[in-house]
Design an enzyme around this catalytic site. Structure first.
Site, PDB file in Angstrom:
ATOM      1  CB  SER A  11      -0.893  -0.006   1.241  1.00  0.00           C
ATOM      2  OG  SER A  11      -1.480   1.255   1.471  1.00  0.00           O
ATOM      3  CE1 TYR A  68      -4.345  -2.211   4.816  1.00  0.00           C
ATOM      4  CE2 TYR A  68      -3.548  -0.048   4.143  1.00  0.00           C
ATOM      5  CZ  TYR A  68      -3.976  -1.321   3.824  1.00  0.00           C
ATOM      6  OH  TYR A  68      -4.046  -1.711   2.506  1.00  0.00           O
TER       7      TYR A  68
END
Length: 324
Positions: free
Chosen positions: A134, A159
């Site tokens: 990501s 995350y």
């Protein structure tokens, strides 16, 4: 390293989700691929939507679904009995803001789950592992646009930290075992089948219903929005890549950041309706800007995103309207 460049037999985790279902549909449509999909149909959002995501190919003879959590290593080892050419590991707990509320759950699924799938790759002697990372790994790194060689990663959410951990686990396995590991850092992916909690989906529904949009900050935060079909082509290029290197990281973005307020204005134009906006303080975990340097992906993967935001939003709205 023995490696079948045709990549005929693939495992795709998280294949009933947004990116996974688009990828599987594309691979089955172009032909020459057999897909084993692993998905636990997590209830983070509607299980019904995930079932709809795969209805287009669930009965395809080249598709097999294993309903399982990626952390269930022993069950998966028993189920995965064929010779596989590669794993595309997309399964994860998604979202920056939710990870602030449930950090232990995110570490468990995203780190332990990746470890489990890496062990399966090692156990089954699967030569290539493609990991969905990501743009959030860069966090508030000041060196814009972000390059894959950036050492000053500055994650600001559990995350993001979990995705860095996944990359580092892959680096370990690629060093120790006969395995190639490619980490693909996705930048704000949107398009048909996207998660309902994402901004574009929420903005469309809210504007149509003439409700108030809650916007955080001053509207000048920028995101490098990337249409899902461009991401899918990038993943396929990584699947088919002929390269000797055992570990690589690639940015998959659009390299054209758009402000929050411009995103809303584009949606207003498509809907021919004005948004009612309530401005709120910035939220923890949000970064002010994401911007991918995609020169490496362009050079090695021949990655060249085709879909600008205006076209992508219209394609998404048409899909959304037909499925509402």
């Amino acid at each position: 390293m023995e490696f079948n460049l045709e990549m005929k037999n693939l495992i795709i985790t998280g294949g009933a989700g947004f990116i996974g279902s688009n990828l599987i549909e594309h691979l089955l449509n172009v032909g020459g691929y057999r897909i084993t999909c692993i998905d636990n149909f997590d209830d983070f959002y509607s299980i019904h939507q995930k079932q709809k995501n795969i209805e287009f190919f669930v009965n395809n003879p080249n598709f097999r679904l294993i309903h399982s959590d990626v952390r269930d290593y022993h069950f998966l080892v028993e189920q995965l009995t064929e010779k596989y050419d590669g794993i595309i590991h997309l399964a994860a707990k998604a979202g920056v803001r939710p990870s602030l509320l449930k950090p232990m759950e995110y570490v468990s699924v995203n780190v332990e789950g990746t470890q489990s799938i890496l062990e399966i790759a090692r156990n089954k002697k699967i030569p290539r592992f493609i990991f969905a990372s990501s743009s959030s790994v860069y966090g508030t790194c000041p060196n814009i646009p972000w390059e894959e060689t950036e050492c000053e990663l500055n994650p600001i959410s559990p995350y993001a930290a979990s995705k860095i951990s996944g990359e580092q686990l892959g680096k370990v396995y690629s060093n120790i075992y006969d395995m190639q590991f490619f980490a693909l850092r996705f930048f704000t992916v949107y398009g048909p089948r996207q998660r309902p909690d994402l901004a574009i989906n929420k903005f469309i529904k809210t504007i149509i219903n003439e409700e108030t949009i809650n916007c955080y900050g001053d509207g000048n935060t920028k995101r490098d929005y990337t249409f899902v079909s461009d991401i899918v082509i990038g993943i396929k290029s990584a699947i088919d890549l002929e390269i000797e290197s055992k570990f690589e990281v690639f940015n998959l973005g659009n390299s054209y950041p758009v402000t929050l307020i411009d995103l809303i204005r584009n949606i207003e134009k498509i809907l021919d309706k004005k948004a009612i906006i309530k401005w709120l303080p910035e939220q923890k975990g949000d970064v002010p800007l994401t911007l991918a340097n995609i020169q490496k992906a362009n050079k090695i993967l021949n990655y060249n995103p085709k879909t600008n935001l205006e076209v992508g939003l219209k394609l998404y709205y048409d899909w959304w309207y037909g499925n509402t």
